[in-house]
Design an enzyme around this catalytic site. Structure first.
Site, PDB file in Angstrom:
ATOM      1  N   ASP A   1       0.754  -1.264  -0.161  1.00  0.00           N
ATOM      2  CA  ASP A   1       0.383   0.024   0.113  1.00  0.00           C
ATOM      3  C   ASP A   1       0.648   1.517  -0.237  1.00  0.00           C
ATOM      4  O   ASP A   1       0.279   2.529   0.659  1.00  0.00           O
ATOM      5  CB  ASP A   1      -1.210   0.005   1.649  1.00  0.00           C
ATOM      6  CG  ASP A   1      -2.048   1.695   1.176  1.00  0.00           C
ATOM      7  OD1 ASP A   1      -1.960   1.441   0.337  1.00  0.00           O
ATOM      8  OD2 ASP A   1      -1.683   1.337   2.320  1.00  0.00           O
TER       9      ASP A   1
ATOM     10  N   GLU B   1       2.751  -7.686   7.179  1.00  0.00           N
ATOM     11  CA  GLU B   1       1.695  -9.040   7.017  1.00  0.00           C
ATOM     12  C   GLU B   1       1.983 -10.294   5.682  1.00  0.00           C
ATOM     13  O   GLU B   1       1.420 -10.544   4.907  1.00  0.00           O
ATOM     14  CB  GLU B   1       0.711  -7.483   6.660  1.00  0.00           C
ATOM     15  CG  GLU B   1       0.579  -6.794   7.893  1.00  0.00           C
ATOM     16  CD  GLU B   1      -0.771  -5.904   7.412  1.00  0.00           C
ATOM     17  OE1 GLU B   1      -1.127  -6.473   7.018  1.00  0.00           O
ATOM     18  OE2 GLU B   1      -0.834  -4.917   7.963  1.00  0.00           O
TER      19      GLU B   1
ATOM     20  N   TYR C   1      -6.953  -3.138  12.841  1.00  0.00           N
ATOM     21  CA  TYR C   1      -7.930  -1.716  12.466  1.00  0.00           C
ATOM     22  C   TYR C   1      -9.483  -2.159  12.685  1.00  0.00           C
ATOM     23  O   TYR C   1     -10.446  -1.656  11.694  1.00  0.00           O
ATOM     24  CB  TYR C   1      -7.433  -1.915  10.727  1.00  0.00           C
ATOM     25  CG  TYR C   1      -6.204  -1.307  10.242  1.00  0.00           C
ATOM     26  CD1 TYR C   1      -6.046  -0.186  10.381  1.00  0.00           C
ATOM     27  CD2 TYR C   1      -4.555  -2.393   9.893  1.00  0.00           C
ATOM     28  CE1 TYR C   1      -5.064   0.662  10.368  1.00  0.00           C
ATOM     29  CE2 TYR C   1      -3.685  -2.091   9.555  1.00  0.00           C
ATOM     30  CZ  TYR C   1      -3.906  -0.321   9.635  1.00  0.00           C
ATOM     31  OH  TYR C   1      -2.550   0.073   9.345  1.00  0.00           O
TER      32      TYR C   1
ATOM     33  N   GLU D   1       0.203  -1.758  14.092  1.00  0.00           N
ATOM     34  CA  GLU D   1      -0.080  -0.279  13.706  1.00  0.00           C
ATOM     35  C   GLU D   1      -1.332  -0.808  13.806  1.00  0.00           C
ATOM     36  O   GLU D   1      -2.301  -1.482  14.171  1.00  0.00           O
ATOM     37  CB  GLU D   1      -0.627  -1.134  12.080  1.00  0.00           C
ATOM     38  CG  GLU D   1       1.125  -1.066  11.116  1.00  0.00           C
ATOM     39  CD  GLU D   1       0.954  -1.427   9.339  1.00  0.00           C
ATOM     40  OE1 GLU D   1      -0.871  -1.052   9.229  1.00  0.00           O
ATOM     41  OE2 GLU D   1       1.772  -1.824   9.304  1.00  0.00           O
TER      42      GLU D   1
HETATM   43  C1  GCB Z   1      -1.584  -2.371   6.478  1.00  0.00           C
HETATM   44  C2  GCB Z   1      -0.127  -2.374   6.167  1.00  0.00           C
HETATM   45  C3  GCB Z   1       0.525  -0.810   5.515  1.00  0.00           C
HETATM   46  C4  GCB Z   1      -0.871  -0.035   5.242  1.00  0.00           C
HETATM   47  C5  GCB Z   1      -2.220   0.206   6.211  1.00  0.00           C
HETATM   48  C6  GCB Z   1      -3.767   0.709   5.854  1.00  0.00           C
HETATM   49  O1  GCB Z   1      -1.772  -3.042   7.376  1.00  0.00           O
HETATM   50  O2  GCB Z   1       0.908  -2.478   6.837  1.00  0.00           O
HETATM   51  O3  GCB Z   1       0.902  -0.985   4.389  1.00  0.00           O
HETATM   52  O4  GCB Z   1      -1.135   1.038   4.582  1.00  0.00           O
HETATM   53  O5  GCB Z   1      -2.474  -1.162   6.398  1.00  0.00           O
HETATM   54  O6  GCB Z   1      -3.883   1.708   5.476  1.00  0.00           O
HETATM   55  O7  GCB Z   1      -4.504   0.011   4.648  1.00  0.00           O
END
Ligand code: GCB
Length: 709
Positions: A211, A514, A567, A603
């Site tokens: 990403d 990941e 998330y 994260e």
């Molecule tokens: C993740 C990734 C990261 C993305 C982020 C997102 O889990 O490790 O590279 O940018 O989520 O914002 O989706």
């Protein structure tokens, strides 16, 4: 490399104990890294000549993407092959022009420039070094190939004496290819669009498994440097502490003709005072009353204390002097704690990217300085080099300013494996014992690879089971866990450890972000990679960053510390901040119950468009980002005195991604905008980080040191 003995409980005075400790603590084990990649530093015996600046540039946009090789562009000045444009080095080339086809280019990009070699270097060894180029690079000097390097983000170099002229101008030509395939790191794939009604002949696209924008070009310094013919090739320093003393275990490798050499090795403090010395190429030195390297939140008065190992090599060919900076500190995982110098460390962290307007991933000193100022303003004591190794010049700041680094490889998004390969893996597994799967994956389990002879055998033996379609899928080798990928991954990890092993700021190696560690084939793959890194460096914990579940992941058993990305409230249950605490706590406690290892939330974040406000909060508004982060913080506070040893927001700043319908000019999860202005969330995080730093009773932390807004 050293094997350590942790504790010594014997009655004796502290000097006797220290002497014995040094004798037993460090048993040199195999030196797996066969050569060095020391940062080019000038000294009394070494000179540098910087080749940064404007280079000539053109891309090979031929339909085959191979015209440049067919027509041998490397045998002539680039401007004789067609029209060139000026291109800055270091910089990504993507955002420099107004030309979309250069921004989105996939294939070979060509650079060249001229230079003179200083006449005084005539009798010296001369090395051409690239800090990094993305990704596959071939370098010619005066139309002769001098080196190739596979992969971005890491330095490569070659001795170029026999290619150079001293009496006329020299030319360096570079071809760099940014194509990502199933076996590159990061992996990706190329899809050809076959429908002639919809696409022109040969039309293809680069699919990414990451990403962030696939910036490319010569991203870091290009340096020509000189050393004497007999030179210091590599220095490995592993430190330990014993009461108030520092123990400096070092190994020096020399290069060049192995005639008689003598060495002087000195530990020099910041006041230029020699505090320990030796004449051996491998030894353990004691620094009495040492100043330890501390993160600035653990010792704000003297953070990031750096010593220098001054190595003087004398041979009949002359004298070489190299000064290697290092810090005295230890890192240990003990139970559910992460210890720096035996004190618990809590990571108040950020995830970053090397990313900025115009220069893309090109080295930018102004940006580095600004980001370190912002991290300090925020109270952050730790960052992860998501998702690839950052510039050496940036890492120097982490060492010097006392900011801790989780150093990550470019192994982001490893996960693609065809159904056929999965089946094949299972078939192979029947014949491959569990032991061989785990321990000698690399040699023994080559059986699992799509290899023509073996596929033939399989097809013959199991005609009914292995269909034709499967056979053809194998030949595509469209998966990321094969031996080609594994061999490359091991090599990249060696390059990373070779480059960063002496940095006190680096406390954890992360081999990937990941990966699909819910797939069975990921177990032998990651066990091999993690153990390989351990064999290279016993002094730091090793891990990868996981986004799987506690009940389906196969690789976490092999890490020293668990890093998990989550998330909740964003990619799942979008908008439902009220669920975050429950979900995060349940999830983390399950991991901990199962593995009893320290954990970091590596994260968590929500896309936020600056200036959008909604009360009550709504996704993409600044209020939502604040509320979202605060829910995570509450959950973290219930666990952080227990087994959670860090938190790292995603992301420090907004950053560019590929074009897509879920990204509005890039990923907006930054707490700072791309041009480094704070969103509301930055103030909230600042208040939290400074409060925690102020109120954490580390043994070395004295009083209130920060202004808390
Ligand atoms: C993740 C990734 C990261 C993305 C982020 C997102 O889990 O490790 O590279 O940018 O989520 O914002 O989706």
């Amino acid at each position: 490399m050293y094997a350590r003995v942790k504790f010594l409980h014997i009655n004796m005075n502290s000097f006797q104990a220290l002497a014995i400790y040094v004798m037993v603590a460090l048993v040199p084990t195999s030196a797996v890294l066969d050569r060095g990649m020391l940062y080019p530093r000038s000294s009394e015996s070494r000179s540098l000549f910087n080749l940064d600046g404007m280079w000539n540039f053109r891309v090979d946009a031929s339909p085959s993407r191979n015209d440049s090789f067919d027509k041998k562009w490397y045998l002539q000045p680039l401007d004789k092959t067609g029209s060139v444009i000026p291109m800055p080095v270091p910089s990504s080339y993507n955002d420099i022009t107004q030309d979309k086809s250069i921004r989105d280019f996939v294939g070979w990009a060509w650079y060249d420039r001229q230079f003179y070699t200083p006449a005084t270097w005539n009798s010296q060894r001369i090395v051409l070094r690239f800090g990094s180029a993305h990704y596959y690079t071939i370098v010619w000097v005066n139309y002769q190939e001098v080196m190739r390097h596979d992969g971005g983000h890491l330095p490569f170099e070659a001795e170029v004496n026999s290619y150079l002229y001293f009496d006329r101008v020299n030319r360096v030509t570079v071809a760099v290819n940014n194509t990502l395939t199933s076996t590159t790191l990061p992996p990706g794939s190329i899809t050809y669009k076959a429908d002639p009604n919809m696409y022109p002949p040969g039309y293809f696209v680069q699919d990414l498994q990451m990403d962030f924008f696939n910036y490319a070009g010569i991203h870091r310094h290009v340096t020509l440097y000189s050393t004497p013919r007999v030179y210091v090739d590599d220095i490995t320093i592993v430190t330990d502490i014993f009461k108030e003393n520092g123990i400096v275990n070092y190994t020096i490798k020399t290069g060049g003709p192995s005639d008689q050499i003598s060495l002087k090795v000195e530990v020099v403090d910041k006041d230029e005072k020699v505090v320990a010395s030796s004449t051996k190429n491998q030894s353990s030195l004691i620094v009495h009353n040492a100043r330890y390297w501390w993160p600035y939140t653990m010792n704000p008065k003297m953070p990031g204390y750096m010593y220098t190992l001054r190595v003087t090599l004398v041979s009949v060919n002359g004298t070489d002097v190299y000064r290697q900076p290092f810090g005295i500190r230890t890192v240990r995982v003990l139970g559910s704690k992460l210890l720096i110098n035996q004190d618990p460390f809590y990571c108040l962290g950020v995830n970053k990217h090397e990313d900025f307007d115009i220069r893309g991933k090109g080295l930018d000193y102004a940006l580095i300085a600004k980001d370190f100022n912002l991290m300090k303003w925020l109270g952050a004591n730790c960052f992860r080099t998501s998702h690839y190794p950052y510039a050496e010049e940036l890492m120097d700041q982490a060492d010097q300013q006392g900011i801790v680094v989780i150093d990550e490889s470019p192994g982001v998004g490893i996960g693609k494996i065809s159904k056929a390969a999965t089946k094949y893996y299972k078939l192979g597994k029947l014949k491959c014992s569990k032991r061989s799967m785990e321990n000698v994956y690399f040699q023994e389990c080559q059986k699992h690879q799509p290899n023509k002879r073996r596929i033939k055998e399989q097809v013959k033996n199991r005609k009914k089971k292995v269909k034709k379609k499967m056979k053809s899928e194998f030949f595509k080798r469209d998966e990321n866990f094969g031996n080609v990928s594994l061999a490359h991954h091991l090599e990249v990890m060696e390059e990373l450890v070779r480059r960063d092993k002496n940095r006190p700021s680096v406390i954890i190696w992360s081999v990937a972000n990941e990966p699909a560690t819910n797939k069975p084939i990921a177990e032998p793959y990651f066990k091999t990679v993690l153990n390989h890194v351990r064999s290279l460096d016993l002094s730091r914990p090793v891990t990868f960053v996981c986004n799987q579940n506690f009940n389906n992941d196969v690789a976490i058993p092999y890490v020293d510390i668990i890093l998990v990305n989550r998330y909740y409230g964003w990619y799942s249950d979008t908008g439902h901040t009220e669920l975050i605490q429950r979900q995060l706590e349940y999830d983390f406690r399950q991991w901990h119950q199962k593995y009893a290892k320290p954990m970091i939330l590596s994260e968590y974040g929500a896309d936020t468009v600056p200036g959008i406000h909604r009360d009550p909060s709504f996704v993409f508004s600044e209020e939502y980002q604040v509320e979202f982060l605060q829910e995570y913080h509450q959950a973290l506070d219930t666990m952080r005195r227990d087994f959670v040893v860090g938190e790292m927001v995603w992301n420090f700043a907004d950053f560019m991604t590929a074009q897509g319908i879920t990204r509005v000019l890039g990923n907006r999860k930054g707490i700072f905008t791309r041009d480094r202005q704070p969103k509301m969330s930055a103030h909230v995080l600042r208040s939290r980080y400074l409060n925690i730093a102020n109120n954490t009773h580390y043994s070395n932390f004295e009083g209130t040191l920060y202004f808390v807004p």
